[in-house]
Motif scaffolding. Structure first.
Motif, short mmCIF file in Angstrom:
data_model
loop_
_atom_site.label_atom_id
_atom_site.label_comp_id
_atom_site.label_asym_id
_atom_site.label_seq_id
_atom_site.Cartn_x
_atom_site.Cartn_y
_atom_site.Cartn_z
N ALA A 21 37.76 31.79 85.22
CA ALA A 21 38.75 31.59 84.17
C ALA A 21 38.54 32.56 83.01
CB ALA A 21 38.70 30.15 83.68
N PHE A 22 37.26 32.91 82.77
CA PHE A 22 36.93 33.85 81.71
C PHE A 22 36.14 35.01 82.31
CE2 PHE A 22 37.21 29.63 79.79
CZ PHE A 22 38.13 29.84 78.78
N ASP A 23 36.43 36.20 81.85
CA ASP A 23 35.75 37.39 82.36
C ASP A 23 34.26 37.39 82.01
OD1 ASP A 23 38.10 38.33 83.38
OD2 ASP A 23 38.55 39.65 81.67
N GLY A 24 33.50 38.19 82.75
CA GLY A 24 32.10 38.42 82.41
C GLY A 24 31.10 37.77 83.34
N PHE A 25 31.59 37.03 84.36
CA PHE A 25 30.67 36.31 85.23
C PHE A 25 29.85 37.26 86.11
CE2 PHE A 25 29.82 34.54 89.47
CZ PHE A 25 29.00 33.47 89.13
N LYS A 26 28.56 36.92 86.29
CA LYS A 26 27.69 37.59 87.25
C LYS A 26 26.90 36.52 88.00
CE LYS A 26 26.96 42.08 84.99
NZ LYS A 26 25.94 43.02 84.48
N SER A 40 33.31 21.40 72.97
CA SER A 40 32.80 22.60 73.62
C SER A 40 31.93 22.22 74.81
CB SER A 40 31.99 23.45 72.64
OG SER A 40 32.82 23.99 71.65
N CYS A 41 32.09 22.95 75.90
CA CYS A 41 31.42 22.61 77.15
C CYS A 41 30.86 23.88 77.77
CB CYS A 41 32.44 21.95 78.10
SG CYS A 41 31.84 21.57 79.74
N TYR A 42 29.69 23.79 78.40
CA TYR A 42 29.09 24.95 79.06
C TYR A 42 29.99 25.42 80.19
CZ TYR A 42 25.73 27.77 81.69
OH TYR A 42 25.11 28.80 82.36
N TYR A 43 30.18 26.73 80.25
CA TYR A 43 31.03 27.33 81.28
C TYR A 43 30.34 28.58 81.83
CZ TYR A 43 34.60 30.17 83.48
OH TYR A 43 35.27 30.95 84.38
N ASN A 44 30.40 28.76 83.16
CA ASN A 44 29.85 29.98 83.76
C ASN A 44 30.49 30.22 85.13
OD1 ASN A 44 28.32 32.27 84.08
ND2 ASN A 44 26.43 31.19 84.65
N GLY A 45 31.66 30.88 85.13
CA GLY A 45 32.27 31.31 86.38
C GLY A 45 33.24 30.34 87.01
#
Length: 688
Positions: free
Chosen positions: A127-132, A153-158
């Motif tokens: 949903a948001f750019d920048g994932f690795k 606010s919630c933790y998001y990663n990919g």
């Protein structure tokens, strides 16, 4: 009932840890939260005993590869059996009908249909750019707008967005991303916000899928459970909204239909407490001081540090103190607010004159009652190692072999009121809440019987330990013989389901072991699990050292039923007959009687053989004359007739076609550790 968290290829250790800890925090004691592998999901009869199956964060493609054989069972569990599926991030992708991930990126793109199809549309991300992969460099605190009007606010990663979720008939969007995202979230030009968390109705069941990670715990992230790319500024924002995160998790789990802990907002996972090593004050031959001497002999790195010894075993570090008044407070301080997993374990040996004051430091366990019930001559259980809050009574001793070898032989009973990392036979782990009596007896058995000179088959020990526990329960006092406890092969303890009792208008008063009260065809609704036994085996010299770990639900309200609930049921009958009511179970007396019976039973087993014990064992077990299907033998129908007296194998005699009484003459002998027995289906399948 169970909540099972998949832990296998595709998951990350951090995602599993956050998922398990958050679910335990919110769901126990109503559910037993444990981890499972794809092998367990494929081979074990998990569906009937499970409320929710959870796939945590990680990577979707390994889920597809590893769990492909299990997908039909998962779909059946949700749509036909009314189960729940939870997918966090990668688990959300896995549970959708289609995945579109990093489209156009030749190194990272994953695009394709998925078989679970719990969400009828596409999970598109990131949903948001920048994932690795395997990195937190693209992690962020995403803002979620909940459908009840709150925002946090919630933790998001990919994670994904669920495309056009608001337009799906069987989908309720529980939260939207409140910020602009970097992938298209509608293929129909919808004006709604992008869907971040969805609840899908699938047949009789439901599926909860998330793009972000509301299960991630800021305190774990703060302790360094992330990689070096983790953006430092995230923590402050996540910590600020942690109360709202928990409220959201409580909200979405409740929407899914799960029962959450009523006091979750004020609940705190307890710290470990010191282990008290107390010898039987009524037996002068028992000395817990032997442990200190053997530690010094067996370990090379023992350090004298002020008023205590410090030493390390294979997996844990320990501190050994002497004297309650001199050191219990200090030993407690060394544990307070430390991570139980990595914390040093403290052991305190009381002085001889401190036994009468044990209640001051262990108010939830009556040592005097335990030792007064224990036979004075008993070896087994004559030294009690008690902790109010422990990691696991079984694992602590099993993974620290040098500690185990230093314990006084054939004497230790390790007891915990609360287990933070209990272990099951399939490697599953869970938290035992208060009311579940967790214990591990350390017993010693010779390789060869001194009376018969025959090799001893230790496969029987799991049966005999359960027999000892049943005898302790049903002899707890006059009237307790009516408690409907039964042994499930090979090592679980079941008790009648109260719902079945009331639906059939049964009367148990004075019935003792009347198996005819429950037809064999009614085993599924009639019985629920109340205890499980785990046996770990070591060999020291010419003897087996066995750890008999058991968690027995004495008074906890979940996840099935308890002994005390059944005491109350029996008392309803007793009052109608003007009989005196039964007291609730005293765990100290129960444990001591368990040790008394276990010692007598094992002596008979070692010196005379199992043939003298099996008739009594059969009184308690569920399976006499049960008809089963042997799926690994061409779905052969067979009747269970007993256990072999050489290696404790299950005896199943093949039935003639169309008959429930005539046999063909073929006999199957089945191993406890080589087969899985689903009593609810009358099915025995071979494990891979």
């Amino acid at each position: 009932m169970n909540v099972l968290v998949y832990n296998g290829p595709g998951t990350t250790p951090g995602s599993v840890r956050h998922t398990v800890d958050t679910l335990r925090y919110l769901l126990e004691p109503h559910y037993a939260v444990s981890t499972v592998s794809s092998k367990v999901l494929l081979q074990e009869p998990w569906q009937a005993k499970t409320s929710a199956l959870v796939f945590p964060g990680g990577a979707d493609l390994p889920f597809v590869k590893e769990c492909r054989p299990v997908i039909p069972a998962i779909k059946d569990f949700v749509s036909k059996k009314g189960g729940r599926y939870i997918g966090f991030c990668a688990g959300g992708y896995f549970g959708s009908s289609r995945v579109e991930f990093c489209q156009g990126d030749p190194l990272m793109e994953v695009t394709g249909n998925r078989d679970l199809k719990l969400f009828p549309g596409t999970a598109r991300g990131p949903a948001f750019d920048g994932f690795k992969y395997k990195s937190d460099v693209g992690a962020r605190a995403s803002r979620l707008l909940v459908n009840n009007g709150t925002e946090f606010s919630c933790y998001y990663n990919g994670g994904s967005v669920f495309v056009d979720a608001d337009s799906c008939d069987n989908v309720e969007v529980l939260a939207h991303y409140s910020e602009s995202i970097d992938v298209p979230f509608s293929d129909t030009n919808s004006n709604t916000k992008p869907a971040a968390v969805v609840l899908c109705s699938v047949g009789k069941g439901k599926a909860l899928l998330t793009g972000p990670h509301p299960e991630f715990i800021p305190k774990l992230l703060e302790k360094g459970e992330h990689d070096s790319d983790f953006p430092a500024h995230l923590l402050d924002e996540l910590k600020k909204d942690d109360t709202k995160r928990l409220e959201f998790m409580h909200y979405i789990l409740s929407k899914l239909g799960l029962k959450t802990r009523s006091n979750y907002a004020n609940y705190h996972i307890p710290s470990l407490t010191p282990l008290l090593m107390v010898n039987n004050p009524y037996n002068n031959a028992v000395k817990s001081n032997d442990f200190e001497e053997r530690v010094v002999e067996n370990l090379d790195d023992v350090i004298v540090a002020g008023n205590h010894l410090e030493f390390s075993a294979e997996e844990d570090s320990f501190e050994l103190f002497k004297g309650i008044s001199d050191s219990f407070k200090e030993a407690s301080t060394h544990l307070d607010k430390n991570d139980p997993k990595n914390s040093v374990k403290t052991i305190v040996i009381p002085n001889d004159d401190e036994f009468a004051s044990m209640g001051n430091v262990a108010p939830n366990f009556n040592f005097q009652k335990y030792f007064m019930t224990l036979k004075e001559s008993n070896n087994i259980g004559s030294i009690l190692m008690y902790g109010e809050v422990v990691t696991s009574t079984s694992t602590l001793l099993n993974v620290n072999r040098t500690l185990l070898s230093s314990l006084p032989e054939n004497r230790i009973l390790h007891v915990g009121d609360v287990q933070l990392a209990g272990r099951g036979r399939g490697g599953n782990s869970w938290v035992n809440p208060k009311g579940v009596c967790a214990s591990t007896a350390v017993i010693s058995i010779p390789l060869v019987s001194p009376a018969t000179n025959q090799n001893i088959s230790i496969s029987f020990v799991q049966y005999l330990a359960m027999l000892a526990y049943c005898k302790a329960i049903t002899s707890h006092g006059s009237g307790f013989e009516d408690l409907p406890v039964r042994i499930k092969w090979p090592n679980d303890l079941y008790i009648m389901n109260p719902d079945y009792y009331y639906s059939k208008n049964l009367q148990l008063l004075g019935k003792k072991f009347d198996h005819k009260l429950v037809p064999l065809t009614d085993i599924e609704p009639a019985y629920v699990k109340v205890a499980g036994l785990l046996v770990n085996t070591h060999i020291f010299g010419d003897r087996y050292t066995l750890l008999l770990g058991c968690g027995l639900n004495v008074s906890s309200t979940g996840p099935t039923t308890s002994l005390d609930r059944w005491v109350d049921i029996l008392n309803e009958e007793r009052k109608k007959q003007n009989f005196s009511v039964l007291p609730h179970v005293e765990k100290e007396k129960l444990l001591a009687d368990y040790m008394n019976y276990l010692e007598d039973i094992l002596k008979t087993f070692i010196n005379r053989g199992v043939c003298y014990l099996l008739p009594e064992y059969y009184n308690y077990w569920l399976h006499s004359n049960q008809i089963v299907t042997l799926s690994d033998h061409g779905n052969t129908r067979a009747m269970i007739t007993g256990i072999t007296e050489d290696y404790g194998l299950l005896i199943a005699k093949e039935l003639a076609p169309g008959s429930d009484y005539s046999f063909t003459g073929s006999v199957f002998n089945l191993q406890p550790d080589g087969n899985t027995f689903d009593i609810f289906k009358g099915l025995i399948a071979k494990k891979a």
